[in-house]
Design an enzyme around this catalytic site. Sequence first.
Site, PDB file in Angstrom:
ATOM      1  N   ASP A 255       0.832  -1.201   0.000  1.00 21.09           N
ATOM      2  CA  ASP A 255       0.000   0.000   0.000  1.00 21.09           C
ATOM      3  C   ASP A 255       0.866   1.250   0.000  1.00 21.09           C
ATOM      4  O   ASP A 255       2.059   1.184   0.260  1.00 21.09           O
ATOM      5  CB  ASP A 255      -0.863   0.024   1.270  1.00 21.09           C
ATOM      6  CG  ASP A 255      -1.862  -1.119   1.274  1.00 21.09           C
ATOM      7  OD1 ASP A 255      -2.074  -1.713   0.214  1.00 21.09           O
ATOM      8  OD2 ASP A 255      -2.419  -1.395   2.342  1.00 21.09           O
ATOM      9  N   LYS A 277      -4.011   2.769  -1.914  1.00 24.29           N
ATOM     10  CA  LYS A 277      -5.390   3.184  -1.631  1.00 24.29           C
ATOM     11  C   LYS A 277      -5.275   4.292  -0.618  1.00 24.29           C
ATOM     12  O   LYS A 277      -4.782   4.071   0.466  1.00 24.29           O
ATOM     13  CB  LYS A 277      -6.175   2.038  -0.983  1.00 24.29           C
ATOM     14  CG  LYS A 277      -6.802   1.110  -1.952  1.00 24.29           C
ATOM     15  CD  LYS A 277      -7.705   0.133  -1.224  1.00 24.29           C
ATOM     16  CE  LYS A 277      -6.881  -0.782  -0.317  1.00 24.29           C
ATOM     17  NZ  LYS A 277      -7.697  -1.738   0.419  1.00 24.29           N
ATOM     18  N   MET A 390      -8.024   7.564  10.209  1.00 31.06           N
ATOM     19  CA  MET A 390      -8.633   8.135   9.000  1.00 31.06           C
ATOM     20  C   MET A 390      -9.628   9.245   9.327  1.00 31.06           C
ATOM     21  O   MET A 390     -10.698   9.321   8.734  1.00 31.06           O
ATOM     22  CB  MET A 390      -9.362   7.033   8.199  1.00 31.06           C
ATOM     23  CG  MET A 390      -8.427   5.976   7.690  1.00 31.06           C
ATOM     24  SD  MET A 390      -9.276   4.627   6.851  1.00 31.06           S
ATOM     25  CE  MET A 390      -9.547   3.491   8.182  1.00 31.06           C
TER      26      MET A 390
END
Length: 482
Positions: A255, A277, A390
């Site tokens: 990632d 991502k 996040m």
Amino acid sequence: MNTETRPEAGEWLPIFIRLAGQPVLVAGGGVEARRKIDRLLKHGAQVDVLANMLEAPLDEYRRQSRIRRIEALPSSSTGYRLVIVATDDERLRRAALAFAAEHAIPVNAVDDPDNCTAILPAIVDRAPITIAIGSAGTAPELARMIRSRIETLLPQTLGPLARLASELKDSIRHRFPSLPRRRRFLGWLFRDAPAEAMQAGDPSRARALAARALEDSGFDTGGSVALVGAGPGDPELLTLKALRLIQEADVIIHDALVDARILDYARRDADFIDVAKRGGKCSTPQLRINNLMLSHARAGRRVVRLKGGDSMVFGRGGEELEFLRTHEIEYSVVPGITAAAGCAAYAGIPLTHRDHAHSVHLVTAHGKDSIDRLDWASLARENQTLAFYMAVARLSDLQANLRAHGQPASTPVAIVENGARPEQRVLTGRLDRLHDLAVRHSVASPAMVYVGEVARLADRLGWYGSPPLSLECDSPKLTATA
Ligand code: SAH
């Protein structure tokens, strides 16, 4: 030396040269000269020594004809491959340097890096495996320290194993014509049963095991996938197991959050597949990631699915394992340090504390949906730590929801941006100003947001990078990127 040229990879190209049977000139007959001569003789060089006097052991070498003494520099280059200057005698030193320069022979001058065109590195010797460590003449002592550390890591049996592989080279090539399978075989040879037999002092058993495996492929040749957690950034936060699997992998599917320094540990010829991502925008849909894992594992490769932090924490590890299980691919999981733990540690925030927090909640605040689905009433309680992943784009929602459910305005908060990385920033403040704090300092992803009494401790216990910023601190940037 020309200091204008600053090549990208440093001025020194590491190189191994074959000196067996080749003439080498050493200027000097004392202790330093002897050290170098011992190394040269070990590698089979023919040593000529230019010195007024040979000290005891060297004189003995001369009597045994292991070295030759010469009285003066020859007029031609006489084929010397290397010149070593190891003398305090200034006249001799200059003459030897000039001789090397005139005939363009690489020269190594002891304690005189500026006059060197060749450096003898510190060596870890597991012949035929040789590890050379150089510091470009700047810090030989450091190179020696590194050498002793590497010494402790490598079994003495490395050499015999390498020789065994070399003896079997042709049969291995014949038995496993495809490179990935050959690599798996060699990996097995170097790590598993044969390596163990060798370490147990039984080389003939090691050989027999290898021969049998070559006959009936009696070793594991199937592909596999390891879900490996890379931690939050600092490469030293990898587990030893993660490091080994990364080093052995044929394919690394990683990632964006995986630090580039970690990818440097992999083999240069491994396949690197970036399936970045970010912020929920899937540039590589999960289906494609699954299919990549599947096709590479089915082709017999060792796949490492490398993710930031821990794969089982907001990393879709569960879904990937389900998929691998369904397709009967062998898998393993190596835990990594999840961002909540890693960033807290590097910011000096204890996640639990006898006085302030008896539990810690790992929460994702990514997207409107997940915000709406959270049980805010139970999050807005005392004596616990909330660690939000996040959350950068959702700070005002987060703040409003916690406040609406009774969390006091003065509850301490901390934001850790790029935790455990050289560019780490820590910001501290209070819940009612959380969003302002992030805007004031243009906080960007990746960042962890901590809410609870323990967040306050970052101001006092922080130890990594620059000290925490607050709402009042000056910052050059004034717009939010979130
Ligand atoms: N599986 C990962 C989390 C993936 S979700 C883990 O266990 O850590 C991605 C979120 O993790 C980011 O949005 C951020 O909130 C957090 N994160 C990951 N690495 C981080 C870092 N070095 N510094 C701050 N936050 C980080």
